[in-house]
Motif scaffolding. Structure first.
Motif, PDB file in Angstrom:
ATOM      1  N   LYS A  81      36.070 -31.374  11.935  1.00  0.00           N
ATOM      2  CA  LYS A  81      35.469 -30.326  11.104  1.00  0.00           C
ATOM      3  C   LYS A  81      33.996 -30.105  11.391  1.00  0.00           C
ATOM      4  CE  LYS A  81      38.845 -31.070   7.530  1.00  0.00           C
ATOM      5  NZ  LYS A  81      39.108 -31.424   6.138  1.00  0.00           N
ATOM      6  N   TYR A  82      33.391 -30.930  12.256  1.00  0.00           N
ATOM      7  CA  TYR A  82      31.992 -30.718  12.618  1.00  0.00           C
ATOM      8  C   TYR A  82      31.835 -29.613  13.665  1.00  0.00           C
ATOM      9  CZ  TYR A  82      30.558 -34.858  10.023  1.00  0.00           C
ATOM     10  OH  TYR A  82      30.302 -35.769   9.026  1.00  0.00           O
ATOM     11  N   VAL A  83      32.934 -29.187  14.257  1.00  0.00           N
ATOM     12  CA  VAL A  83      32.856 -28.059  15.191  1.00  0.00           C
ATOM     13  C   VAL A  83      32.576 -26.809  14.369  1.00  0.00           C
ATOM     14  CG1 VAL A  83      34.110 -26.659  16.877  1.00  0.00           C
ATOM     15  CG2 VAL A  83      34.494 -29.147  16.771  1.00  0.00           C
ATOM     16  N   THR A  84      31.504 -26.108  14.724  1.00  0.00           N
ATOM     17  CA  THR A  84      31.125 -24.944  13.909  1.00  0.00           C
ATOM     18  C   THR A  84      31.538 -23.644  14.585  1.00  0.00           C
ATOM     19  OG1 THR A  84      28.961 -24.688  14.935  1.00  0.00           O
ATOM     20  CG2 THR A  84      29.093 -26.139  13.000  1.00  0.00           C
ATOM     21  N   PHE A  85      31.668 -22.609  13.769  1.00  0.00           N
ATOM     22  CA  PHE A  85      31.940 -21.264  14.248  1.00  0.00           C
ATOM     23  C   PHE A  85      30.862 -20.852  15.258  1.00  0.00           C
ATOM     24  CE2 PHE A  85      33.640 -17.056  14.031  1.00  0.00           C
ATOM     25  CZ  PHE A  85      32.560 -16.185  14.085  1.00  0.00           C
ATOM     26  N   ASP A  86      29.597 -21.185  14.965  1.00  0.00           N
ATOM     27  CA  ASP A  86      28.490 -20.818  15.859  1.00  0.00           C
ATOM     28  C   ASP A  86      28.630 -21.469  17.227  1.00  0.00           C
ATOM     29  OD1 ASP A  86      25.760 -20.621  13.402  1.00  0.00           O
ATOM     30  OD2 ASP A  86      27.335 -19.210  13.988  1.00  0.00           O
ATOM     31  N   GLN A  87      29.032 -22.757  17.245  1.00  0.00           N
ATOM     32  CA  GLN A  87      29.209 -23.443  18.527  1.00  0.00           C
ATOM     33  C   GLN A  87      30.296 -22.758  19.353  1.00  0.00           C
ATOM     34  OE1 GLN A  87      30.085 -27.422  17.135  1.00  0.00           O
ATOM     35  NE2 GLN A  87      28.016 -28.144  17.594  1.00  0.00           N
TER      36      GLN A  87
ATOM     37  N   ARG B 250      28.420 -29.588  23.613  1.00  0.00           N
ATOM     38  CA  ARG B 250      28.035 -29.597  22.196  1.00  0.00           C
ATOM     39  C   ARG B 250      29.273 -29.628  21.314  1.00  0.00           C
ATOM     40  NH1 ARG B 250      24.866 -24.722  23.207  1.00  0.00           N
ATOM     41  NH2 ARG B 250      23.409 -25.564  24.719  1.00  0.00           N
ATOM     42  N   ILE B 251      30.280 -28.847  21.686  1.00  0.00           N
ATOM     43  CA  ILE B 251      31.538 -28.844  20.931  1.00  0.00           C
ATOM     44  C   ILE B 251      32.188 -30.228  21.000  1.00  0.00           C
ATOM     45  CG2 ILE B 251      33.906 -27.938  20.911  1.00  0.00           C
ATOM     46  CD1 ILE B 251      32.668 -25.235  21.848  1.00  0.00           C
ATOM     47  N   ALA B 252      32.208 -30.820  22.191  1.00  0.00           N
ATOM     48  CA  ALA B 252      32.786 -32.162  22.360  1.00  0.00           C
ATOM     49  C   ALA B 252      32.035 -33.172  21.495  1.00  0.00           C
ATOM     50  CB  ALA B 252      32.746 -32.579  23.831  1.00  0.00           C
TER      51      ALA B 252
END
Lengths: 182, 90
Positions: free
Chosen positions: A112-118, A102-104
């Protein structure tokens, strides 16, 4: 036909690497460290991340070249590989690997689409900082490789079994001393 | 704060290269070859390409550091401005 004059008969990234060996060297060394050096993520898991990102970028050569290598490591066939790419959430993979994928996938859209939640989710499932770092860099690097291969308009064999059949040899050969002519 | 425990107070890619020098080395080698080693394009011509792409990707660190490099290499402020966004978010 490629956008520039590349050595004949070399598919995908091989033509550009033969054309410009100076840049090929750090690119191959980077791939070697990221995909094959000692890591708590297996080689198969890392090649899968590379394949997945290449699939999201719609890069035929890269997703099949690395898909063939992933198939060798994970022991799956083409149909299973395609299912993993199109629906990783339903695939028989560890929860941690799914969180890293999901992070990838986010990196593929943009850093910047990588979220803290991920990130927190991956950490809660046991992902280390190093695993997260390498996941992001594999994804970012393959966005670069995909754009390199497609940006120069390279061509590649359309028969997907070409890549599957080469998977074992490519997995064993590695990237460090890669000769694009072979 | 970064998503992983990178060295304190170090900005941008430098913190990542310090965190993972095994990969950082090859990234810097690639950048050195692409942006500085002999090429038909001068170093001054190549830095704005990096600046412009970073601006389009909305990456403040990369855009600013390569804009600075372009200026150091001889570009005037106004010229570098052409490859930067018209209405920057930051």
């Amino acid at each position: 036909m490629a956008h520039i004059q590349l050595p004949e008969g070399l598919p995908g990234i091989r033509g550009p690497m033969a054309f410009r060996p100076e840049t090929a060297q750090p690119l191959n060394h980077l791939a070697e460290v990221l995909l094959r050096s000692e890591n708590t993520l297996s080689r198969g898991e890392r090649e899968l991340i590379a394949t997945y990102v290449s699939y999201l970028n719609d890069c035929f050569f890269c997703q099949n070249a690395h898909g063939g290598i992933t198939q060798y490591y994970l022991g799956c066939d083409l149909e299973q590989m395609d299912k993993i790419k199109t629906d990783p959430e339903s695939a028989p993979l560890s929860d941690k690997l799914k969180a890293l994928l999901r992070i990838a996938g986010s990196v593929q859209k943009g850093g910047k689409y990588v979220t803290f939640d991920q990130i927190e989710k991956a950490k809660s499932l046991g992902a280390t900082d190093l695993e997260i770092h390498d996941t992001v860099l594999i994804a970012a690097a393959f966005c670069m490789f995909n754009r390199y291969v497609d940006g120069l308009g390279t061509s590649a064999p359309e028969d997907r079994m070409f890549y599957v059949n080469r998977g074992k040899a490519r997995a064993e050969e590695g990237y460090a001393n890669y000769n694009p002519y072979q | 704060m970064a998503h992983i425990a990178v060295p304190e107070g170090i900005p941008g890619i430098r913190s990542l290269v310090m965190f993972r020098p095994e990969t950082g080395k090859h990234l810097y080698d690639l950048a050195q070859i692409l942006l500085r080693d002999p090429s038909p394009l001068s170093a001054a011509e190549r830095e704005p390409i990096a600046t412009h792409v970073s601006a389009r990707n909305d990456c403040t660190f990369c855009m600013s550091s390569h804009a600075a490099a372009a200026r150091v290499l001889g570009h005037r402020l106004a010229t570098v401005g052409y490859v930067l966004p018209q209405n920057p978010t930051k």
